[in-house]
Every structure is written in structure tokens, then in C-alpha cells.
Design a protein around this motif. Structure first.
Motif, PDB file in Angstrom:
ATOM      1  N   PHE A   1       0.772  -1.262   0.043  1.00 45.00           N
ATOM      2  CA  PHE A   1       0.183   0.007   0.141  1.00 45.00           C
ATOM      3  C   PHE A   1       1.008   1.189   0.045  1.00 45.00           C
ATOM      4  N   LYS A   2       2.078   1.205  -0.058  1.00 40.27           N
ATOM      5  CA  LYS A   2       3.213   2.229  -0.046  1.00 40.27           C
ATOM      6  C   LYS A   2       3.400   2.955  -1.463  1.00 40.27           C
ATOM      7  N   ARG A   3       2.779   2.425  -2.548  1.00 39.45           N
ATOM      8  CA  ARG A   3       2.891   2.625  -3.722  1.00 39.45           C
ATOM      9  C   ARG A   3       2.211   4.043  -4.339  1.00 39.45           C
ATOM     10  N   GLY A   4       1.258   4.391  -3.494  1.00 38.09           N
ATOM     11  CA  GLY A   4       0.530   5.583  -3.711  1.00 38.09           C
ATOM     12  C   GLY A   4      -0.834   5.235  -4.487  1.00 38.09           C
ATOM     13  N   LEU A   5      -1.446   6.351  -4.489  1.00 34.64           N
ATOM     14  CA  LEU A   5      -2.833   6.254  -5.084  1.00 34.64           C
ATOM     15  C   LEU A   5      -2.889   5.729  -6.437  1.00 34.64           C
ATOM     16  N   CYS A   6      -2.221   6.345  -7.313  1.00 38.21           N
ATOM     17  CA  CYS A   6      -2.251   6.387  -8.717  1.00 38.21           C
ATOM     18  C   CYS A   6      -0.895   5.662  -9.064  1.00 38.21           C
ATOM     19  N   HIS A   7      -0.889   4.961 -10.134  1.00 36.42           N
ATOM     20  CA  HIS A   7       0.254   4.225 -10.809  1.00 36.42           C
ATOM     21  C   HIS A   7       0.826   5.586 -11.486  1.00 36.42           C
ATOM     22  N   ALA A   8       2.246   5.421 -11.819  1.00 38.80           N
ATOM     23  CA  ALA A   8       2.952   6.606 -12.549  1.00 38.80           C
ATOM     24  C   ALA A   8       2.280   7.167 -13.839  1.00 38.80           C
ATOM     25  N   TYR A   9       1.476   5.979 -14.485  1.00 39.09           N
ATOM     26  CA  TYR A   9       1.002   6.446 -15.622  1.00 39.09           C
ATOM     27  C   TYR A   9      -0.502   6.082 -15.176  1.00 39.09           C
ATOM     28  N   TRP A  10      -1.628   7.316 -14.803  1.00 34.07           N
ATOM     29  CA  TRP A  10      -2.666   7.217 -14.414  1.00 34.07           C
ATOM     30  C   TRP A  10      -3.677   6.175 -15.059  1.00 34.07           C
ATOM     31  N   ALA A  11      -4.239   5.430 -14.418  1.00 30.95           N
ATOM     32  CA  ALA A  11      -5.404   4.655 -15.269  1.00 30.95           C
ATOM     33  C   ALA A  11      -6.530   5.590 -15.466  1.00 30.95           C
ATOM     34  N   PRO A  12      -7.260   5.506 -16.432  1.00 28.04           N
ATOM     35  CA  PRO A  12      -8.304   6.389 -16.594  1.00 28.04           C
ATOM     36  C   PRO A  12      -9.788   6.123 -15.763  1.00 28.04           C
ATOM     37  N   ASN A  13      -9.568   6.411 -14.526  1.00 25.78           N
ATOM     38  CA  ASN A  13     -10.667   6.419 -13.439  1.00 25.78           C
ATOM     39  C   ASN A  13     -10.897   7.524 -12.687  1.00 25.78           C
ATOM     40  N   ILE A  14     -11.980   7.439 -11.825  1.00 29.64           N
ATOM     41  CA  ILE A  14     -12.304   8.415 -11.029  1.00 29.64           C
ATOM     42  C   ILE A  14     -11.187   9.252 -10.384  1.00 29.64           C
ATOM     43  N   TRP A  15     -10.076   8.546  -9.900  1.00 25.58           N
ATOM     44  CA  TRP A  15      -8.918   9.251  -9.415  1.00 25.58           C
ATOM     45  C   TRP A  15      -8.050  10.216 -10.207  1.00 25.58           C
ATOM     46  N   ALA A  16      -8.196   9.883 -11.487  1.00 25.29           N
ATOM     47  CA  ALA A  16      -7.480  10.776 -12.609  1.00 25.29           C
ATOM     48  C   ALA A  16      -8.260  12.007 -12.627  1.00 25.29           C
ATOM     49  N   LEU A  17      -9.788  12.158 -12.599  1.00 21.31           N
ATOM     50  CA  LEU A  17     -10.464  13.363 -12.579  1.00 21.31           C
ATOM     51  C   LEU A  17     -10.331  13.984 -11.301  1.00 21.31           C
ATOM     52  N   TYR A  18     -10.249  13.274 -10.193  1.00 18.81           N
ATOM     53  CA  TYR A  18      -9.792  13.844  -8.831  1.00 18.81           C
ATOM     54  C   TYR A  18      -8.765  14.714  -8.823  1.00 18.81           C
ATOM     55  N   ASN A  19      -7.624  14.029  -9.237  1.00 26.35           N
ATOM     56  CA  ASN A  19      -6.197  14.640  -9.365  1.00 26.35           C
ATOM     57  C   ASN A  19      -6.177  15.931 -10.024  1.00 26.35           C
ATOM     58  N   VAL A  20      -6.821  15.838 -11.203  1.00 26.89           N
ATOM     59  CA  VAL A  20      -6.936  16.955 -12.010  1.00 26.89           C
ATOM     60  C   VAL A  20      -7.700  17.995 -11.570  1.00 26.89           C
ATOM     61  N   LEU A  21      -8.948  17.887 -10.903  1.00 28.76           N
ATOM     62  CA  LEU A  21      -9.598  18.860 -10.098  1.00 28.76           C
ATOM     63  C   LEU A  21      -8.933  19.452  -9.357  1.00 28.76           C
ATOM     64  N   ASP A  22      -8.083  18.572  -8.467  1.00 26.46           N
ATOM     65  CA  ASP A  22      -7.321  19.260  -7.349  1.00 26.46           C
ATOM     66  C   ASP A  22      -6.322  20.223  -7.771  1.00 26.46           C
ATOM     67  N   LYS A  23      -5.691  19.886  -8.965  1.00 26.31           N
ATOM     68  CA  LYS A  23      -4.507  20.550  -9.541  1.00 26.31           C
ATOM     69  C   LYS A  23      -5.318  21.946 -10.007  1.00 26.31           C
ATOM     70  N   VAL A  24      -6.443  21.918 -10.608  1.00 21.13           N
ATOM     71  CA  VAL A  24      -7.013  23.134 -11.168  1.00 21.13           C
ATOM     72  C   VAL A  24      -7.353  23.958  -9.968  1.00 21.13           C
TER      73      VAL A  24
END
Length: 517
Positions: free
Chosen positions: A266-289
Motif C-alpha cells: 500500500f505504500k505505492r500511492g493512490l495512482c500508478h505512474a501512468y494514471w489509469a483512466p478512472n475517477i482518481w484521474a479526474l479527482y487529481n486534475v480537479l485538485d490541480k485546477v
């Protein structure tokens, strides 16, 4: 009346053709997964069993369940006749010509499990009465959609993995359930779980379906008078026996905690180095914006924001800037909530093996959408089984076209060299054109997609041109190297999320009654 499908003389030709195509990729680019599996060959061949899950000379430590470790051990017995140096643990990143040849051939030859599973699945679909044109035969279309699946071709035979071998067990298990051979299906799935634990994604569908539709013999209502203890014990014995065979030696050696720590890092982090196209990719981008807007509106200080590691393409833990950071427990809760309606549906409204298959798809997509550190390749866990429903049901065919096109395009960044561009473009175009043409011919009443879905898919062309042609020539290439991955993941996340919702609608609406096997 529609008759059960068979496989004609065309099936061996399809299987042989795709096997020959795979041989053309032997000298193609391969990813770090090639070294991962070479190292596992060396670990299992050169070290005693007690050291397998402790060895860490390479950063690519053994992190699959024990049955897969024994699979690697078996391969190593053949590999030593090709090049014994590949089986030395200290030979990191070793890739002689003989080693490449052996590992590529090992994937191609073990795909015989997948080929056999596809043949069994083709026998489960219903043929259209009087269909003579081969493109009007669901069994033929299904065979092509599975055997020539674009995602499997590039992930296994270019990028390098053994997904075909593993998906063979999954599809064969599904076929056994479609044939009402439930104990065989349970055995195959138990073996699969002990080969690769990512298939825990769909375990809830198996558990609830077998308990409700196999252990309770009355499909109309849950009555204890219809409960069969003998059937439950038979299922339990199968699962226990397979797990004991797999994990037993490590339990005896007192190494179960060590094995589990490798399987669930579980220490590998929420997302893989190349984000899977899932809800967390949208969540990450929203956070960045929100973070960028906060700084520009002077609501946040830039120095207070965490370092933007989530767009650095690295496998690590990070904190979100504005939105709450996500922990493994949160992803587990979200995943369970996302699949709960699906498993509840097949408990209260059992609709045969095809209802189970629909639930399996939703469990796979729900776990993909909300899971922790999901790999982009996991989308194939939904695309491949959905092929079976797509050749039988018109609405499922439309969802398949949307999900497969979006999910397959999301795999494009896995092949990033210039030489790979024509390979992945041509393979995907051939598969996509066949999918649209063949499924439309099977379901011959108008378009399979809604207008908004067509517009969305056309947008993939714009994204592809921008990421594959324009961006490599732009000055942003050095300054923002993660931008194409970001654009691909975020755009494809929309399509995968939409497909997930459409699949849920087909499961939950009252008038949706899939055919009984």
C-alpha cells in the motif's frame, strides 16, 4: 429458435493467424515487465522456496501469489536450455537474444489456455437462425473480438506480460458457469486468484452468485428449505484445497505475513505512474485546477501547496493540494459502495449466468474506477468479458464499442517509441473497424451509438493527434513531459465512467432480463 453456437473450420485459422502475428513482435520493444519476469524466473530457479518472497536484489521483487511463482519455476526449467545466464539473480536487466526469444515464446505458447477458453465461450453464445455469412455469426465475431483483442496484443506481446494465460482461466471459468458447470467454474476461478490477485476485483460477483444461485436451489426466493449444505461444502472444499496448495508451504514456514506484504504494497500511492483512466484521474486534475485557481485568486499561497509529484510520472505517495487526500481505506469503501448494487441485484433478482456476467463486469469496472494504485491495463478485465454480451445484445454492443475504444486508446502511452506508433495505430484501427462493422451487422437496426457518444469518440482522434504528433514537436515536450499522459487519462476517464454508468442501468432497470443460458 436460435441454436447454441459451435466453432467451425475458421477457428483454427483465426488462432493460428494471431499466433503468427505475435511472432512478428518477438524483437519489438519490451517494457520493464520483461525484466520483472526474467528476475522471477531467476529467483524461483536459483533460490530455495523459503527465499522466494524475501529476495530483493532486484527492485522488481516477486509480488504475485504462490501459484504464479510455481508457474515461473516451471518456465525456468525450460528456459535453462535457452540461456542459463538469465536464471542468475545477479544478472539484472539481462536480455540476450536467447532470453528474449524464450520469454516471448513462453507468452505465445501459454496463450493456448486463452485460445481454448475462447473456443468454449464461442460455444456458449446463441447463433442467429439461418445465418450463413460468417460476419453474421456471433461465435465468429466473438472469436475475433477475443483472440485479436488489441489490448492483449500490445500489453502481452509488445509491452510484455502473461495476461492472455491468466484471462484464459477467467473466460474458461465464465464459460463453465454459462454451461451450468458451477464447480468447475469455481475451481478455475480459485486457481486464477492464486495466480494473480488482481482478480479479487471480481471475487464478490463469484461469491454472491454461487451462494445464491448454486447453494440455494430455489431461484424465486431465498428459503432456507432450498439451501444445500452439501453444495456449500463442495464449494468450500474446492477453495480451501486450492488455497492450501498455494499458500500452505509458506504458512508452514511462517512466511504468510511476508507473502501478503508483497501482494498488497500500500505504500505505492493512490495512482500508478501512468494514471489509469478512472475517477482518481479526474479527482487529481480537479485538485490541480483548484490549486492553480487558488493561487491566482490569492486564496492560497504557492509555497503552502505540496510539491506537484502527482504529475511527475513517479510511483509514490503524495498529498492533494486542495481536496482531501485519499487513503487506501477510502478507496476500499468507495469500491465496495460502487459494486454493492450489482452484487445485491444478483442476490435478490438472480437472472442466471448472464446476470452473473453482468455483475462481474460491474465489479471489475467498479474496482478499476475506485481502487488503490490501479494499473491502466486492468481495464481489460471488463473489456474482454463484455465481448460475450456484446455479440448477443444490442445495447451491450454499444457499450462495448464505447468502452473498448476508450479503454484501448488509454493503453497507447504504454508504447511510446517512434517505431511503436505505426504498430499501435494499425492494430487499433483494424480491431476498431472490425468491431464497429461486425457488431453493427449482427445488430442490424440503425446505429449502436448515440450522437453524443459518437462525438466523444471522434474527440479521441483529436487527443491522439495532439499527443502523438503535435506534442512531440512542440517546445512543451521537455518542460511538461507528463502532459500527454495526463490528457489521455483524463479524456479516457470520461468514457470509462460513462460506460460504467450505462452498464449499471442495464443491470438495474426492471425490464432488463438477459437471456438464460
Amino acid at each position: 429458435m436460435a441454436a447454441p453456437a459451435g466453432t467451425g473450420s475458421w477457428f483454427p485459422a483465426l488462432a493460428a493467424g494471431v499466433s503468427l502475428l505475435k511472432c512478428l513482435f518477438i524483437n519489438a520493444y519490451h517494457s520493464t515487465d520483461f525484466e520483472v519476469h526474467r528476475n522471477w524466473l531467476a529467483v524461483t530457479h536459483s533460490l530455495p522456496v523459503s527465499r522466494w518472497y524475501h529476495e530483493n536484489t532486484s527492485e522488481w521483487t516477486l509480488d504475485y501469489p504462490p501459484l504464479f511463482a510455481w508457474f515461473e519455476f516451471g518456465l525456468s526449467q525450460v528456459g535453462r536450455h535457452f540461456d542459463s545466464n538469465m536464471l542468475q539473480v545477479q544478472n539484472l536487466n539481462y536480455a540476450s537474444r536467447a532470453t528474449v526469444l524464450f520469454q516471448r515464446l513462453s507468452v505465445i505458447l501459454t496463450d493456448v489456455v486463452f485460445i481454448y477458453a475462447v473456443r468454449e465461450c464461442c460455444r456458449c453464445v446463441q447463433e442467429q437462425k439461418g445465418s450463413r455469412d460468417v460476419l453474421s455469426r456471433p461465435s465468429f465475431v466473438l472469436a475475433v473480438l477475443l483472440l485479436w483483442n488489441f489490448g492483449l496484443l500490445i500489453v502481452d506481446h509488445v509491452h510484455f506480460q502473461y495476461n492472455g494465460f491468466l484471462f484464459g482461466f477467467l473466460l474458461l471459468s465464465v464459460a463453465k458457469h454459462l454451461q451450468s458447470r458451477h464447480l468447475q467454474g469455481a475451481l478455475l476461478f480459485s486457481v486464477l486468484l492464486n495466480l494473480k490477485h488482481i482478480y479479487l476485483y471480481v471475487a464478490p460477483a463469484y461469491g454472491v452468485y454461487l451462494l445464491r444461485s448454486y447453494c440455494f436451489t430455489d431461484s424465486r426466493a431465498v428459503r432456507w428449505s432450498s439451501f444445500s449444505l452439501r453444495r456449500l461444502l463442495a464449494l468450500g472444499s474446492i477453495v480451501t484445497a486450492v488455497c492450501a496448495l498455494s499458500f500452505g508451504p509458506f504458512i508452514v514456514m511462517g512466511q504468510l505475513p511476508q507473502v501478503l506484504s508483497r501482494l498488497f504494497p500500500f505504500k505505492r500511492g493512490l495512482c500508478h505512474a501512468y494514471w489509469a483512466p478512472n475517477i482518481w484521474a479526474l479527482y487529481n486534475v480537479l485538485d490541480k485546477v483548484l490549486g492553480v485557481l487558488g493561487v491566482r485568486l490569492r486564496l492560497l499561497e504557492e509555497a503552502e501547496l505540496p510539491r506537484a509529484s502527482m504529475t511527475g510520472g513517479l510511483v509514490q505517495e503524495f498529498q492533494h493540494s486542495v481536496l482531501p487526500s485519499i487513503s487506501p481505506s477510502i478507496t476500499l469503501i468507495c469500491t465496495l459502495l460502487s459494486i454493492l448494487p450489482a452484487v445485491a441485484s444478483i442476490w435478490w433478482r438472480p437472472r442466471g449466468a448472464r446476470g452473473f456476467l453482468r455483475c462481474l463486469l460491474l465489479c471489475a469496472l467498479g474496482s478499476f474506477m475506485f481502487g488503490w494504485h490501479v494499473h491502466e491495463k486492468a481495464v481489460l478485465l471488463a473489456i474482454l468479458p463484455l465481448s460475450i454480451l456484446a455479440v448477443e445484445n444490442r445495447e451491450d454492443a454499444g457499450i462495448f464499442l464505447l468502452l473498448s475504444t476508450t479503454g484501448h486508446y488509454s493503453l497507447f502511452p504504454l508504447l511510446f517509441t517512434a517505431a511503436d506508433l505505426p504498430i499501435k495505430v494499425c492494430l487499433m484501427l483494424m480491431f476498431t473497424v472490425f468491431s464497429f462493422t461486425a457488431l453493427r451487422k449482427l445488430h442490424s437496426r440503425g446505429s449502436l451509438l448515440r450522437q453524443v457518444e459518437v462525438i466523444y469518440l471522434l474527440g479521441l482522434v483529436v487527443v491522439a493527434v495532439a499527443c502523438e504528433v503535435i506534442f512531440p514537436l512542440s517546445p512543451w515536450r521537455q518542460r511538461l513531459p507528463f502532459l500527454p499522459l495526463l490528457a489521455t487519462s483524463v479524456y479516457c476517464s470520461v468514457g470509462v465512467s460513462y460506460s460504467f454508468l450505462r452498464l449499471y442501468i442495464t443491470l438495474l432497470r426492471p425490464d432488463d432480463k438477459p437471456k438464460q443460458p
